[in-house]
Enzyme design. Structure first.
Site, PDB file in Angstrom:
ATOM      1  N   ASP A 133     -16.846   6.373  12.409  1.00 30.62           N
ATOM      2  CA  ASP A 133     -18.288   5.767  11.849  1.00 30.62           C
ATOM      3  C   ASP A 133     -17.807   4.296  11.510  1.00 30.62           C
ATOM      4  O   ASP A 133     -19.022   3.753  10.976  1.00 30.62           O
ATOM      5  CB  ASP A 133     -18.564   6.498  10.536  1.00 30.62           C
ATOM      6  CG  ASP A 133     -17.545   6.537   9.361  1.00 30.62           C
ATOM      7  OD1 ASP A 133     -16.554   6.318   9.567  1.00 30.62           O
ATOM      8  OD2 ASP A 133     -17.855   7.146   8.307  1.00 30.62           O
ATOM      9  N   GLU A 188      -4.229   0.986  -0.879  1.00 30.57           N
ATOM     10  CA  GLU A 188      -5.179   0.149  -0.537  1.00 30.57           C
ATOM     11  C   GLU A 188      -6.007  -0.498  -1.687  1.00 30.57           C
ATOM     12  O   GLU A 188      -6.063  -1.694  -1.539  1.00 30.57           O
ATOM     13  CB  GLU A 188      -6.187   0.955   0.554  1.00 30.57           C
ATOM     14  CG  GLU A 188      -7.265  -0.308   1.182  1.00 30.57           C
ATOM     15  CD  GLU A 188      -8.272   0.564   1.914  1.00 30.57           C
ATOM     16  OE1 GLU A 188      -9.016  -0.065   2.681  1.00 30.57           O
ATOM     17  OE2 GLU A 188      -8.343   1.769   1.925  1.00 30.57           O
ATOM     18  N   ASP A 215      -8.684  -0.051  11.233  1.00 32.12           N
ATOM     19  CA  ASP A 215      -9.414   0.525  10.510  1.00 32.12           C
ATOM     20  C   ASP A 215     -10.862   0.801  10.814  1.00 32.12           C
ATOM     21  O   ASP A 215     -11.459   1.918  11.068  1.00 32.12           O
ATOM     22  CB  ASP A 215      -9.689  -0.322   9.097  1.00 32.12           C
ATOM     23  CG  ASP A 215      -9.890   0.342   7.834  1.00 32.12           C
ATOM     24  OD1 ASP A 215      -9.734   1.464   8.035  1.00 32.12           O
ATOM     25  OD2 ASP A 215     -10.099  -0.290   6.802  1.00 32.12           O
ATOM     26  N   HIS A 221      -5.109   4.361  12.846  1.00 33.05           N
ATOM     27  CA  HIS A 221      -5.947   4.254  11.766  1.00 33.05           C
ATOM     28  C   HIS A 221      -7.324   3.513  12.324  1.00 33.05           C
ATOM     29  O   HIS A 221      -7.494   2.310  12.210  1.00 33.05           O
ATOM     30  CB  HIS A 221      -5.492   3.520  10.684  1.00 33.05           C
ATOM     31  CG  HIS A 221      -6.022   3.775   9.380  1.00 33.05           C
ATOM     32  ND1 HIS A 221      -5.383   4.086   8.325  1.00 33.05           N
ATOM     33  CD2 HIS A 221      -7.517   3.444   9.063  1.00 33.05           C
ATOM     34  CE1 HIS A 221      -6.438   4.288   7.364  1.00 33.05           C
ATOM     35  NE2 HIS A 221      -7.584   3.787   7.726  1.00 33.05           N
ATOM     36  N   HIS A 237     -11.705   4.443  12.202  1.00 31.08           N
ATOM     37  CA  HIS A 237     -12.802   5.272  11.713  1.00 31.08           C
ATOM     38  C   HIS A 237     -13.918   5.570  12.854  1.00 31.08           C
ATOM     39  O   HIS A 237     -14.567   4.526  13.074  1.00 31.08           O
ATOM     40  CB  HIS A 237     -13.260   4.950  10.465  1.00 31.08           C
ATOM     41  CG  HIS A 237     -12.300   5.125   9.197  1.00 31.08           C
ATOM     42  ND1 HIS A 237     -12.446   6.249   8.359  1.00 31.08           N
ATOM     43  CD2 HIS A 237     -11.176   4.343   8.900  1.00 31.08           C
ATOM     44  CE1 HIS A 237     -11.516   6.003   7.546  1.00 31.08           C
ATOM     45  NE2 HIS A 237     -10.802   4.815   7.683  1.00 31.08           N
ATOM     46  N   HIS A 277      -5.178   7.936   2.737  1.00 31.18           N
ATOM     47  CA  HIS A 277      -5.378   6.555   2.399  1.00 31.18           C
ATOM     48  C   HIS A 277      -4.579   6.331   1.137  1.00 31.18           C
ATOM     49  O   HIS A 277      -5.024   7.135  -0.017  1.00 31.18           O
ATOM     50  CB  HIS A 277      -6.693   6.460   2.113  1.00 31.18           C
ATOM     51  CG  HIS A 277      -7.593   6.243   3.373  1.00 31.18           C
ATOM     52  ND1 HIS A 277      -7.741   7.144   4.284  1.00 31.18           N
ATOM     53  CD2 HIS A 277      -8.149   5.003   4.014  1.00 31.18           C
ATOM     54  CE1 HIS A 277      -8.745   6.768   5.430  1.00 31.18           C
ATOM     55  NE2 HIS A 277      -8.616   5.515   5.316  1.00 31.18           N
ATOM     56  N   GLY A 335     -12.405   7.517   1.168  1.00 31.85           N
ATOM     57  CA  GLY A 335     -13.428   7.267   0.239  1.00 31.85           C
ATOM     58  C   GLY A 335     -12.726   6.369  -0.997  1.00 31.85           C
ATOM     59  O   GLY A 335     -11.690   5.951  -0.738  1.00 31.85           O
TER      60      GLY A 335
END
Length: 372
Positions: free
Chosen positions: A29, A216, A312, A25, A27, A213, A186
């Site tokens: 970006d 969370e 993350d 996990h 990302h 996701h 998102g």
């Protein structure tokens, strides 16, 4: 890496960076180098909150530590802005792999949302191809430097948008060209997986794996939706599954009672992709406290869930996978065997063929044994 900068396993002089690891996990970006952001921003005339790499890195860490997932996500406006061209995507992807390799990662799944990278004329397919080109270049360069690493793309659809089916089709078009799974990302609350039902129906019919996701920024209903509507094989974070676990004292012993949802996740070994530092920053574990010792990760681990440790977003949390493992080892008293168990959990949950997962587990075991 020297011991002065390495993350040492508590009580030892062993640098965790030297151990083979699996990253599930992470990302794209959320893992840019600050200096890269500065250089790419200058090329497109983008104003930044800081033009010094250290200061920019500090800005990201400060803005991300708000206790709110919604506020945390706003920092991505900056990173995605410099990832709108083929050159930008290729460079970021290449450096991403190199940074993983330097951290000892041998299998990394890199998630990102192609629909957020179309403002400068690229098509969806062109963005995926650009990222894959960068990943391939990074793998080749890392191997040339003596690092053994493999990577795969996790293509994400934004859960608040209405492009789920389109992004699922995109992932399937590239399933034999680097894309290994699907995700939705998102704002979680108010945007359940059922909004993208047609996408998940297509993926399921095509035997293509999904991680979602859930758990969370929303609770048990979000997790239930990920499993039922999304047929998720893994839960992105999933920490609020602890809401379905009741602890009681019985004769001086602590007894855990699992609800049906928690029991299902445990019995089917559906992986939990926890990200300790990020979970603190976004308030995902606020129900239990605001320190790492309050994180339900150890509860899941002690109860036999397939819990994993992840970063993350390395930029926003100013972290690495080795640092996250050091932090949980310090918080919960984990030793080398515990860290290996967490890595084997991740390997077993990887979106790879079973033979490759077994080989990956062998690599982990050999690497950890060599560290003894």
């Amino acid at each position: 890496m020297t011991t002065a900068t390495a993350n040492l396993l508590p009580g030892t002089d062993l640098a965790i960076e030297s151990l083979p690891k699996v990253s599930l996990h992470d990302h794209l970006d959320g893992g840019l180098r600050p200096q890269t952001i500065i250089e790419l921003a200058e090329a497109i005339g983008l104003d930044l909150p800081a033009t010094d790499a250290d200061a920019l890195g500090a800005w990201f860490a400060e803005k991300s530590d708000s206790g709110s997932l919604v506020e945390y996500l706003k920092t991505f406006d900056v990173t995605t802005a410099v990832m709108q061209t083929r050159e930008g995507l290729e460079r970021v992807a290449c450096e991403f792999v190199l940074d993983l390799a330097a951290d000892g990662v041998v299998w990394g799944e890199i998630r990102w949302a192609p629909e957020q990278h179309l403002t400068r004329g690229l098509s969806l397919d062109e963005t995926v191809e650009a990222v894959q080109s960068g990943l391939d270049a990074g793998v080749e360069e890392a191997r040339g430097a003596g690092h053994s690493i493999r990577v795969g793309q996790l293509v994400s659809a934004m859960r608040h948008a209405d492009r789920g089916r389109e992004i699922a089709e995109l992932a399937l078009r590239h399933r034999d060209r680097g894309v290994v799974g699907f995700d939705i990302a998102g704002a979680e609350a108010g945007f359940p997986p059922s909004r993208l039902q047609d996408a998940f129906d297509l993926l399921s019919a095509s035997f293509f794996p999904a991680t979602i996701h859930a758990g969370e920024a929303d609770g048990l209903e979000s997790i239930r939706g990920a499993l039922i509507d999304g047929r998720a094989l893994r839960l992105g974070h999933g920490v609020r599954l602890a809401e379905d676990i009741t602890l009681r004292d019985e004769g001086g012993a602590t007894i855990a009672e699992l609800g049906l949802l928690a029991e299902w996740v445990k019995d089917r070994q559906i992986a939990l992709e926890t990200s300790p530092s990020s979970n603190l920053q976004t308030g995902a574990i606020a129900a239990w406290g605001d320190q790492l010792i309050d994180h339900p990760l150890d509860l899941f681990y002690q109860l036999g869930f397939r819990v994993t440790v992840n970063t993350d977003n390395r930029l926003m949390s100013a972290t690495t996978l080795s640092r996250e493992l050091r932090l949980v080892a310090e918080a919960f008293g984990y030793d080398l065997d515990d860290l290996l168990a967490l890595q084997l959990n991740a390997a077993q949950a990887a979106f790879l063929p079973v033979e490759d997962r077994e080989a990956l587990m062998d690599t982990l075991i050999e690497g950890f044994e060599a560290a003894l």
